[in-house]
Design an enzyme around this catalytic site. Structure first.
Site, PDB file in Angstrom:
ATOM      1  CB  THR A 137      62.151  37.084  64.648  1.00  0.00           C
ATOM      2  OG1 THR A 137      62.267  37.436  63.281  1.00  0.00           O
ATOM      3  CG2 THR A 137      62.745  35.687  64.829  1.00  0.00           C
ATOM      4  CG  ASP A 138      59.313  38.455  60.271  1.00  0.00           C
ATOM      5  OD1 ASP A 138      60.509  38.304  60.584  1.00  0.00           O
ATOM      6  OD2 ASP A 138      58.924  39.372  59.497  1.00  0.00           O
ATOM      7  CD  GLU A 139      65.107  36.848  60.022  1.00  0.00           C
ATOM      8  OE1 GLU A 139      65.908  35.905  59.912  1.00  0.00           O
ATOM      9  OE2 GLU A 139      65.415  38.024  59.830  1.00  0.00           O
ATOM     10  CE1 TYR A 163      67.867  36.646  65.774  1.00  0.00           C
ATOM     11  CE2 TYR A 163      66.656  36.613  63.688  1.00  0.00           C
ATOM     12  CZ  TYR A 163      66.775  37.043  65.005  1.00  0.00           C
ATOM     13  OH  TYR A 163      65.799  37.840  65.550  1.00  0.00           O
ATOM     14  CE  LYS A 167      64.447  35.742  68.901  1.00  0.00           C
ATOM     15  NZ  LYS A 167      64.652  36.461  70.202  1.00  0.00           N
TER      16      LYS A 167
HETATM   17  P1  NAD Z   1      70.080  44.171  69.505  1.00  0.00           P
HETATM   18  O1  NAD Z   1      71.107  43.287  68.897  1.00  0.00           O
HETATM   19  O2  NAD Z   1      70.038  45.612  69.128  1.00  0.00           O
HETATM   20  O3  NAD Z   1      70.222  44.126  71.096  1.00  0.00           O
HETATM   21  C1  NAD Z   1      70.417  42.938  71.805  1.00  0.00           C
HETATM   22  C2  NAD Z   1      70.778  43.306  73.251  1.00  0.00           C
HETATM   23  O4  NAD Z   1      70.925  42.083  73.983  1.00  0.00           O
HETATM   24  C3  NAD Z   1      72.084  44.077  73.389  1.00  0.00           C
HETATM   25  O5  NAD Z   1      71.926  45.167  74.260  1.00  0.00           O
HETATM   26  C4  NAD Z   1      73.050  43.048  73.969  1.00  0.00           C
HETATM   27  O6  NAD Z   1      74.065  43.622  74.776  1.00  0.00           O
HETATM   28  C5  NAD Z   1      72.092  42.175  74.778  1.00  0.00           C
HETATM   29  N1  NAD Z   1      72.625  40.822  74.986  1.00  0.00           N
HETATM   30  C6  NAD Z   1      73.130  39.984  74.050  1.00  0.00           C
HETATM   31  N2  NAD Z   1      73.533  38.839  74.627  1.00  0.00           N
HETATM   32  C7  NAD Z   1      73.236  38.938  75.955  1.00  0.00           C
HETATM   33  C8  NAD Z   1      73.380  38.074  77.075  1.00  0.00           C
HETATM   34  N3  NAD Z   1      73.930  36.854  76.938  1.00  0.00           N
HETATM   35  N4  NAD Z   1      72.943  38.496  78.273  1.00  0.00           N
HETATM   36  C9  NAD Z   1      72.390  39.737  78.426  1.00  0.00           C
HETATM   37  N5  NAD Z   1      72.254  40.594  77.411  1.00  0.00           N
HETATM   38  C10 NAD Z   1      72.658  40.209  76.177  1.00  0.00           C
HETATM   39  O7  NAD Z   1      68.704  43.464  69.233  1.00  0.00           O
HETATM   40  P2  NAD Z   1      67.286  44.103  68.865  1.00  0.00           P
HETATM   41  O8  NAD Z   1      67.256  44.393  67.424  1.00  0.00           O
HETATM   42  O9  NAD Z   1      66.967  45.146  69.843  1.00  0.00           O
HETATM   43  O10 NAD Z   1      66.352  42.823  69.103  1.00  0.00           O
HETATM   44  C11 NAD Z   1      65.775  42.571  70.381  1.00  0.00           C
HETATM   45  C12 NAD Z   1      64.980  41.281  70.319  1.00  0.00           C
HETATM   46  O11 NAD Z   1      63.981  41.390  69.331  1.00  0.00           O
HETATM   47  C13 NAD Z   1      65.809  40.045  69.934  1.00  0.00           C
HETATM   48  O12 NAD Z   1      65.340  38.970  70.698  1.00  0.00           O
HETATM   49  C14 NAD Z   1      65.508  39.844  68.456  1.00  0.00           C
HETATM   50  O13 NAD Z   1      65.617  38.496  68.113  1.00  0.00           O
HETATM   51  C15 NAD Z   1      64.067  40.317  68.412  1.00  0.00           C
HETATM   52  N6  NAD Z   1      63.631  40.848  67.115  1.00  0.00           N
HETATM   53  C16 NAD Z   1      64.299  41.906  66.548  1.00  0.00           C
HETATM   54  C17 NAD Z   1      63.823  42.443  65.346  1.00  0.00           C
HETATM   55  C18 NAD Z   1      64.494  43.611  64.686  1.00  0.00           C
HETATM   56  O14 NAD Z   1      64.089  43.975  63.578  1.00  0.00           O
HETATM   57  N7  NAD Z   1      65.497  44.232  65.273  1.00  0.00           N
HETATM   58  C19 NAD Z   1      62.689  41.876  64.726  1.00  0.00           C
HETATM   59  C20 NAD Z   1      62.078  40.772  65.321  1.00  0.00           C
HETATM   60  C21 NAD Z   1      62.543  40.284  66.530  1.00  0.00           C
HETATM   61  O1  DAU Z   2      62.410  39.922  60.247  1.00  0.00           O
HETATM   62  C1  DAU Z   2      62.793  40.206  61.560  1.00  0.00           C
HETATM   63  C2  DAU Z   2      64.301  40.231  61.630  1.00  0.00           C
HETATM   64  O2  DAU Z   2      64.715  41.451  60.993  1.00  0.00           O
HETATM   65  C3  DAU Z   2      64.849  40.178  63.058  1.00  0.00           C
HETATM   66  O3  DAU Z   2      64.483  38.964  63.641  1.00  0.00           O
HETATM   67  C4  DAU Z   2      66.370  40.342  63.050  1.00  0.00           C
HETATM   68  O4  DAU Z   2      66.842  40.404  64.381  1.00  0.00           O
HETATM   69  C5  DAU Z   2      66.720  41.633  62.337  1.00  0.00           C
HETATM   70  O5  DAU Z   2      68.119  41.761  62.237  1.00  0.00           O
HETATM   71  C6  DAU Z   2      66.094  41.667  60.946  1.00  0.00           C
HETATM   72  O6  DAU Z   2      66.706  40.675  60.080  1.00  0.00           O
HETATM   73  P1  DAU Z   2      67.007  40.983  58.532  1.00  0.00           P
HETATM   74  O7  DAU Z   2      68.047  40.064  58.074  1.00  0.00           O
HETATM   75  O8  DAU Z   2      65.741  41.055  57.759  1.00  0.00           O
HETATM   76  O9  DAU Z   2      67.559  42.499  58.700  1.00  0.00           O
HETATM   77  P2  DAU Z   2      68.782  43.259  58.020  1.00  0.00           P
HETATM   78  O10 DAU Z   2      68.650  44.698  58.387  1.00  0.00           O
HETATM   79  O11 DAU Z   2      70.072  42.587  58.282  1.00  0.00           O
HETATM   80  O12 DAU Z   2      68.452  43.109  56.469  1.00  0.00           O
HETATM   81  C7  DAU Z   2      67.249  43.611  55.933  1.00  0.00           C
HETATM   82  C8  DAU Z   2      67.240  43.275  54.458  1.00  0.00           C
HETATM   83  O13 DAU Z   2      68.265  44.057  53.810  1.00  0.00           O
HETATM   84  C9  DAU Z   2      67.586  41.829  54.155  1.00  0.00           C
HETATM   85  O14 DAU Z   2      66.839  41.409  53.024  1.00  0.00           O
HETATM   86  C10 DAU Z   2      69.071  41.863  53.809  1.00  0.00           C
HETATM   87  C11 DAU Z   2      69.236  43.229  53.171  1.00  0.00           C
HETATM   88  N1  DAU Z   2      70.561  43.863  53.376  1.00  0.00           N
HETATM   89  C12 DAU Z   2      71.053  43.942  54.634  1.00  0.00           C
HETATM   90  C13 DAU Z   2      72.292  44.510  54.866  1.00  0.00           C
HETATM   91  C14 DAU Z   2      72.855  44.590  56.265  1.00  0.00           C
HETATM   92  C15 DAU Z   2      71.260  44.379  52.288  1.00  0.00           C
HETATM   93  O15 DAU Z   2      70.798  44.323  51.134  1.00  0.00           O
HETATM   94  N2  DAU Z   2      72.481  44.939  52.515  1.00  0.00           N
HETATM   95  C16 DAU Z   2      73.043  45.018  53.752  1.00  0.00           C
HETATM   96  O16 DAU Z   2      74.186  45.523  53.882  1.00  0.00           O
END
Ligand code: NAD
Ligand code: DAU
Length: 362
Positions: A137-139, A163, A167
């Site tokens: 992630t960019d985080e 988190y 990562k």
């Molecule tokens: P998500 O939370 O939707 O899905 C995570 C999946 O992992 C689920 O299906 C869960 O059941 C499975 N899981 C969790 N713990 C497990 C374990 N111990 N063993 C096997 N499976 C397990 O997540 P996502 O949003 O699809 O993110 C996927 C990946 O991408 C993550 O590594 C996250 O850090 C990364 N990522 C997500 C975003 C985003 O915006 N969603 C951005 C940047 C990076």
């Molecule tokens: O940047 C990549 C990351 O993006 C991933 O690594 C994470 O897995 C993914 O969950 C996401 O993290 P964020 O914290 O940026 O996503 P989220 O959707 O939770 O929040 C997006 C923005 O919106 C953040 O600035 C917080 C804000 N927010 C979020 C929620 C859930 C609100 O204002 N209200 C809300 O209820």
């Protein structure tokens, strides 16, 4: 490189399920083994449109179970691991960080050990035939000041939430396994994904579902935080580019080049809901917006410099946020069965109560 037997971890989650659909559609000679624990965030409902066929198999298992993972890599003659499985929600990591340390750090360690055992010690396949691809992630880079240049692959790590720290730790482990053992790895660090099948604890699907029911749209702080929104299908394309043409040992930033503040995202969703639901009693959906207490330690701004993957691999995002949001809102409105299956989940309701009911107004 052409990989043909891919272990996807976390394939029942948001990005993982999109990656599986994308792969089965675009790479007709690839077999996928999907390993997922099915936590609250994973659902077989996300995969129900996969045709029954020999190119896909699901196994419910924990990535921390090193013995099972090792046996699966060996038995299925896996040549690539694409590692999505993680605890992924920042707010949950603030309220309960332990699961993040376990899955994101120890789970990644367990997978790396399994790959090392089968690929390097047993020499089941040659190092040039295999790949461990880690999704990050960019985080991990922390938060940008206004006007500061976007994150590049060489920006120092500075994670701010539990988190992000978990990562960052997993990224360091992946790099170390390449440096020390020559495990063939690649990494992608990507920005905020959005699109179909995203669990509605994240901003965009949460706003759509709440607006649909006439519930408040909770905006943290002043709503001026900035994320770099990436349509999930574009992310899947980038992962395959890196798998096929990326340099072993390297990381690539992936972003959408769309950086509106959160409040603009919420406004755009409200406008789309008004347009798609002209008879809704909750129109105008704007009136549901509610500013609430901010997330502790909330990162103010993320932005990705994607020039490396553009220059070296020729990848560019295909969706701007306007086009991507329209497709996304439409998908949620057309998939009521999916929404109902999530709403029926007890853990979802519990999370809504835990994170929102005691949250004060700003
Ligand atoms: P998500 O939370 O939707 O899905 C995570 C999946 O992992 C689920 O299906 C869960 O059941 C499975 N899981 C969790 N713990 C497990 C374990 N111990 N063993 C096997 N499976 C397990 O997540 P996502 O949003 O699809 O993110 C996927 C990946 O991408 C993550 O590594 C996250 O850090 C990364 N990522 C997500 C975003 C985003 O915006 N969603 C951005 C940047 C990076
Ligand atoms: O940047 C990549 C990351 O993006 C991933 O690594 C994470 O897995 C993914 O969950 C996401 O993290 P964020 O914290 O940026 O996503 P989220 O959707 O939770 O929040 C997006 C923005 O919106 C953040 O600035 C917080 C804000 N927010 C979020 C929620 C859930 C609100 O204002 N209200 C809300 O209820």
């Amino acid at each position: 490189m052409n990989f043909s037997r891919v272990l996807v971890t976390g394939g029942a989650g948001f990005i993982g399920s999109n990656f599986i659909y994308y792969t089965l559609k675009h790479f007709t000679d690839v077999f996928i083994l999907n390993l997922d624990l099915l936590t609250y965030a994973g659902s077989l409902e996300n995969l129900k449109d996969i045709p029954a066929e020999a190119r896909y198999q699901f196994v419910q298992a924990d990535i921390c179970d090193q013995q099972t993972v090792t046996e699966l890599i060996r038995a299925y003659n896996i040549d690539a691991v694409v590692h999505f499985a993680a605890e992924s929600h920042v707010d949950r990591s603030i309220l309960g960080p332990a699961a993040f340390m376990n899955t994101n750090i120890l789970g990644t360690f367990s997978l790396l050990e399994a790959a090392r055992a089968v690929w390097l010690a047993e020499k089941k396949l040659k190092p040039e035939q295999v790949r461990f691809h880690h999704i990050s992630t960019d985080e991990v880079f922390g938060s940008l000041e206004p006007g500061a240049p976007a994150f590049s692959e060489t920006t120092p790590y500075s994670p701010n939430s539990p988190y992000a720290a978990s990562k960052a730790s997993s990224d360091h482990l992946v790099r170390a396994y390449h440096h020390t053992y020559n495990l063939p790895v690649t990494l992608t660090n990507c920005s905020n994904n959005y699109g179909p099948y995203q669990f509605p604890e994240k901003l965009i699907p949460l706003m759509v579902l709440n607006a649909l029911e006439g519930k408040a749209l909770p905006i943290y702080g002043d709503g001026m935080q900035v994320r770099d929104w990436l349509y999930v299908e574009d992310h899947c394309e980038a992962i395959w580019k890196v798998l096929q043409e990326g340099k072993v040992g390297e990381s690539y930033n992936v972003g959408g080049n769309n950086q509106p503040p959160n409040i603009e995202i919420v406004d755009a969703i409200c406008a789309l809901m008004d347009e798609f639901l002209p008879d809704s009693e909750f129109r105008p959906h704007q009136k549901l917006k509610k500013f609430v207490t901010d997330r502790p330690g909330h990162d103010r701004r993320y932005a990705m410099n994607t020039s490396k993957i553009e220059r070296e691999l020729g990848w560019k995002p295909r969706h701007d946020v306007e086009k991507g949001l329209r497709k996304t809102v439409q998908w949620y409105l057309e998939n009521k069965a999916w929404i109902n299956s999530i709403r029926a989940q007890k853990q979802y309701e519990e999370w809504m109560v835990k994170n929102y009911t005691k949250r004060g107004e700003k």
